[in-house]
Scaffold this active site. Structure first.
Site, short mmCIF file in Angstrom:
data_model
loop_
_atom_site.label_atom_id
_atom_site.label_comp_id
_atom_site.label_asym_id
_atom_site.label_seq_id
_atom_site.Cartn_x
_atom_site.Cartn_y
_atom_site.Cartn_z
CG ASP A 184 -1.91 1.09 1.13
OD1 ASP A 184 -1.70 2.19 0.82
OD2 ASP A 184 -3.13 0.61 1.51
CE1 TYR A 222 -6.52 12.59 -9.72
CE2 TYR A 222 -7.29 14.39 -11.00
CZ TYR A 222 -6.76 13.20 -10.83
OH TYR A 222 -6.08 12.40 -11.76
CE LYS A 270 -3.02 12.88 -10.10
NZ LYS A 270 -2.14 11.46 -9.92
CB THR A 274 -9.62 3.95 -16.07
OG1 THR A 274 -9.62 5.24 -15.58
CG2 THR A 274 -8.03 4.09 -16.80
N1 LIG Z 1 -7.95 8.10 -16.31
C1 LIG Z 1 -7.87 9.23 -16.61
O1 LIG Z 1 -8.43 9.88 -17.38
C2 LIG Z 1 -6.69 10.34 -16.05
C3 LIG Z 1 -6.57 11.41 -16.26
C4 LIG Z 1 -5.61 12.00 -15.73
C5 LIG Z 1 -4.69 11.69 -14.90
N2 LIG Z 1 -5.09 10.26 -14.51
C6 LIG Z 1 -4.09 9.74 -13.36
O2 LIG Z 1 -3.34 8.52 -14.09
C7 LIG Z 1 -3.29 7.72 -12.99
C8 LIG Z 1 -3.82 6.18 -13.02
O3 LIG Z 1 -5.56 6.53 -13.39
P1 LIG Z 1 -6.64 5.55 -13.62
O4 LIG Z 1 -7.53 6.02 -14.24
O5 LIG Z 1 -6.00 4.15 -14.26
O6 LIG Z 1 -6.83 5.19 -12.14
P2 LIG Z 1 -7.82 4.11 -11.40
O7 LIG Z 1 -8.49 3.23 -12.35
O8 LIG Z 1 -8.64 4.63 -10.41
O9 LIG Z 1 -6.68 3.18 -10.55
C9 LIG Z 1 -5.91 3.53 -9.55
C10 LIG Z 1 -5.01 2.64 -9.24
O10 LIG Z 1 -4.17 3.37 -7.97
C11 LIG Z 1 -4.20 2.38 -7.07
N3 LIG Z 1 -4.07 2.90 -5.73
C12 LIG Z 1 -5.03 3.82 -5.21
N4 LIG Z 1 -4.42 3.91 -3.82
C13 LIG Z 1 -3.42 3.34 -3.62
C14 LIG Z 1 -2.82 3.02 -2.47
N5 LIG Z 1 -2.78 3.78 -1.42
N6 LIG Z 1 -1.76 2.09 -2.59
C15 LIG Z 1 -1.37 1.22 -3.74
N7 LIG Z 1 -2.20 1.71 -4.70
C16 LIG Z 1 -3.39 2.53 -4.88
C17 LIG Z 1 -5.29 1.41 -7.38
O11 LIG Z 1 -5.18 0.40 -6.59
P3 LIG Z 1 -6.72 -0.59 -6.05
O12 LIG Z 1 -7.17 -1.50 -7.38
O13 LIG Z 1 -6.07 -1.56 -4.94
O14 LIG Z 1 -7.63 0.33 -5.85
C18 LIG Z 1 -5.39 1.42 -8.70
O15 LIG Z 1 -4.60 0.34 -9.28
C19 LIG Z 1 -3.49 8.30 -11.78
O16 LIG Z 1 -2.45 9.04 -11.34
C20 LIG Z 1 -4.65 9.42 -12.10
O17 LIG Z 1 -4.55 10.44 -11.20
C21 LIG Z 1 -5.81 9.54 -15.09
#
Ligand SMILES: NC(=O)c1ccc[n+]([C@@H]2O[C@H](COP(=O)([O-])OP(=O)(O)OC[C@H]3O[C@@H](n4cnc5c(N)ncnc54)[C@H](OP(=O)(O)O)[C@@H]3O)[C@@H](O)[C@H]2O)c1
Length: 274
Positions: free
Chosen positions: A59, A170, A174, A205
């Protein structure tokens, strides 16, 4: 044999990195997750032929677990690391469709404080300890690159120009993360470790499935602002596409070219939506 550590490897963009990078058998791919069994099972089911994937449990907000993951990584890689991809984040939708005023009217100060810590502890402070734990390995690596997954929502000017009043915690987390990368970059420039804040663009996602009926109006307002920023944008991309673009941008960035601490998107520019 280039080695990669990816946090948040269980799903979304993090899983996209694991899947894409492990296609090349010469890569060693180490995924950090907070609950290992489901991801180990997913690897077995979806990527059973790939022997270059290692899943470690940690974690992000458990500093001891992160240190252990770094020690376990060293065992897998013989003590070095080429790329650290800090992808995991607290992405809870708590503030996603509210202004600060909206939140203050809706939740208690205690809940607001708790959520502030969730965002800041995971998206900022935990990244500091993550870097600290893996730096000894990175210093012994060849590529020496840290790519931290940020967001266009952390861009102060973008928020100002388009009156983006939503996602205050959020966005703040960032923006602070971008500064963390600049500070680490300043310190480790002399050692050749590159720190980059990378926005993946808007990536599908699974967020669309979680939108509540009462959030639709605010979502439309946000989409209208995004459309004003980028009228030609074609909507969310898939993780695979975003991951490929981010990695090819990362390939072009170097300390020698003056890229230390840069904050860019998957397009390699400061345009957050193409
Ligand atoms: N999707 C977008 O459009 C978008 C846009 C801009 C930026 N981002 C950035 O891209 C990155 C990935 O986004 P995503 O959309 O793939 O997010 P997501 O689907 O919400 O996945 C988040 C990931 O972070 C893990 N996580 C959260 N808290 C944690 C902790 N305390 N310890 C370990 N792991 C933890 C989650 O693990 P669990 O499975 O255990 O919950 C999951 O694997 C993030 O940094 C997000 O801010 C995404």
């Amino acid at each position: 044999m280039p080695s990669y550590v990816i946090t948040g490897a269980s799903r979304g963009i993090g899983w996209g990195f694991v899947k894409h990078l492990s296609e090349d058998p010469s890569n060693k791919v180490i995924g950090l997750v907070r609950n290992a069994p489901p991801t180990i099972e997913r690897v077995k089911t979806e990527l059973s032929d790939r022997k270059n994937i290692h899943i470690l449990q940690a974690d992000l907000i458990d500093n001891a677990a992160i240190k252990k993951a770094a020690a376990d990584t060293a065992t897998i890689t013989s003590g070095s690391l080429d790329y650290l991809i800090g992808n995991a984040a607290y992405t809870d939708g708590f503030d996603q469709f509210d202004s600060l005023g909206g939140l203050l009217a809706k939740v208690s100060p205690e809940e607001l404080t708790r959520q502030f810590h969730n965002f800041m502890d995971t998206n900022v402070l935990a990244q500091v300890f993550l870097y600290d734990a893996f730096l000894p390995l990175l210093l012994k690596g060849t590529a020496k690159k840290v790519m931290s997954i940020s967001s266009g929502m952390g861009d102060l000017q973008f928020n100002r120009d388009y009156d983006l009043d939503h996602a205050i915690f959020y966005s703040s987390s960032k923006a602070a993360l971008n500064m963390v990368n600049i500070k680490f970059g300043a310190q480790y420039k002399k050692d050749g470790v590159l720190f980059i804040s990378m926005c993946p663009g808007v990536v599908d996602t699974g967020y669309a499935d979680k939108i509540l009926p009462e959030q639709v109006a605010k979502l439309q307002e946000i989409l209208d602002k995004f459309h004003a920023y980028s009228p030609t944008s074609t909507g969310p991309s898939q993780p695979a596409e975003s991951v490929k673009k981010m990695l090819s941008v990362l390939d072009t960035l170097s300390i020698e070219n003056g890229d230390q601490g840069k904050y860019v998107s998957h397009t390699g520019t400061d345009r957050w939506l193409p």
